[in-house]
Motif scaffolding. Structure first.
Motif, PDB file in Angstrom:
ATOM      1  N   ILE A 174      99.326  98.843  19.374  1.00 25.34           N
ATOM      2  CA  ILE A 174      99.027  97.404  19.445  1.00 25.34           C
ATOM      3  C   ILE A 174      99.979  96.619  18.546  1.00 25.34           C
ATOM      4  CG2 ILE A 174      97.287  95.658  18.871  1.00 25.34           C
ATOM      5  CD1 ILE A 174      95.176  97.745  19.777  1.00 25.34           C
ATOM      6  N   GLY A 175     100.234  97.125  17.354  1.00 25.99           N
ATOM      7  CA  GLY A 175     101.144  96.445  16.430  1.00 25.99           C
ATOM      8  C   GLY A 175     102.562  96.388  16.951  1.00 25.99           C
ATOM      9  N   GLY A 176     103.062  97.501  17.484  1.00 23.78           N
ATOM     10  CA  GLY A 176     104.411  97.518  18.029  1.00 23.78           C
ATOM     11  C   GLY A 176     104.556  96.607  19.237  1.00 23.78           C
ATOM     12  N   GLY A 177     103.573  96.653  20.129  1.00 23.96           N
ATOM     13  CA  GLY A 177     103.600  95.774  21.301  1.00 23.96           C
ATOM     14  C   GLY A 177     103.526  94.306  20.912  1.00 23.96           C
ATOM     15  N   ALA A 178     102.641  93.990  19.968  1.00 19.96           N
ATOM     16  CA  ALA A 178     102.509  92.600  19.523  1.00 19.96           C
ATOM     17  C   ALA A 178     103.796  92.102  18.870  1.00 19.96           C
ATOM     18  CB  ALA A 178     101.339  92.470  18.549  1.00 19.96           C
ATOM     19  N   PHE A 179     104.435  92.962  18.075  1.00 18.80           N
ATOM     20  CA  PHE A 179     105.690  92.566  17.440  1.00 18.80           C
ATOM     21  C   PHE A 179     106.781  92.317  18.481  1.00 18.80           C
ATOM     22  CE2 PHE A 179     109.813  93.671  15.518  1.00 18.80           C
ATOM     23  CZ  PHE A 179     109.876  92.670  14.565  1.00 18.80           C
ATOM     24  N   GLY A 180     106.875  93.199  19.482  1.00 19.28           N
ATOM     25  CA  GLY A 180     107.870  93.016  20.536  1.00 19.28           C
ATOM     26  C   GLY A 180     107.645  91.739  21.322  1.00 19.28           C
ATOM     27  N   ILE A 181     106.391  91.471  21.657  1.00 19.37           N
ATOM     28  CA  ILE A 181     106.065  90.248  22.397  1.00 19.37           C
ATOM     29  C   ILE A 181     106.354  89.019  21.536  1.00 19.37           C
ATOM     30  CG2 ILE A 181     104.165  88.932  23.413  1.00 19.37           C
ATOM     31  CD1 ILE A 181     103.013  91.676  24.294  1.00 19.37           C
TER      32      ILE A 181
END
Length: 128
Positions: free
Chosen positions: A109-116
């Motif tokens: 979730i953290g990696g996806g949120a950072f990418g978005i």
């Protein structure tokens, strides 16, 4: 449960009917990743140069930004599904399994949120 019958010993230990859904999700995200990575590589090849300004201007447009967000979501979801299977198969202690799955979900979730967030920031011109 029964003492001597075969069915009595195994009752309640059957399939939970969740495996097929998980397997299908992995396949769907793999196909999505394949298509979106092909789009991304083709897009990069068609750019005039690979400088920061050129790539960031390209990713700031609505269609490439949307496709990139979809690629980020699909990639992190696929990674989470695959690593979840690994953790469930190889981490046997219930407490450790819970901790590993919790950390895995937080990382995904953290990696996806950072990418978005990075794509949204590019699309808004660094206003965030």
């Amino acid at each position: 449960m029964g003492n001597g019958t075969s069915i009595g010993r195994v009752r309640g230990l059957g399939s939970s009917h969740e495996g097929a859904h998980h397997w299908l999700l992995q396949r769907f995200t793999a196909v999505g990743n394949l298509l979106l990575v092909l789009w991304f590589v083709t897009s990069l090849v068609l750019l005039p140069d690979l400088g920061y300004v050129s790539v960031s201007e390209y990713l700031a447009r609505p269609v490439p930004a949307t496709a990139m967000v979809l690629l980020i979501i699909s990639t992190f979801w696929h990674a989470r599904l695959g690593l979840q299977v690994l953790a469930e198969d190889y981490v046997h202690d219930a407490g450790n399994k819970f901790a590993v799955l919790l950390l895995l979900n937080l990382a995904a979730i953290g990696g996806g949120a950072f990418g978005i967030f990075c794509i949204v920031r590019l699309a808004l011109g660094g206003a965030l």
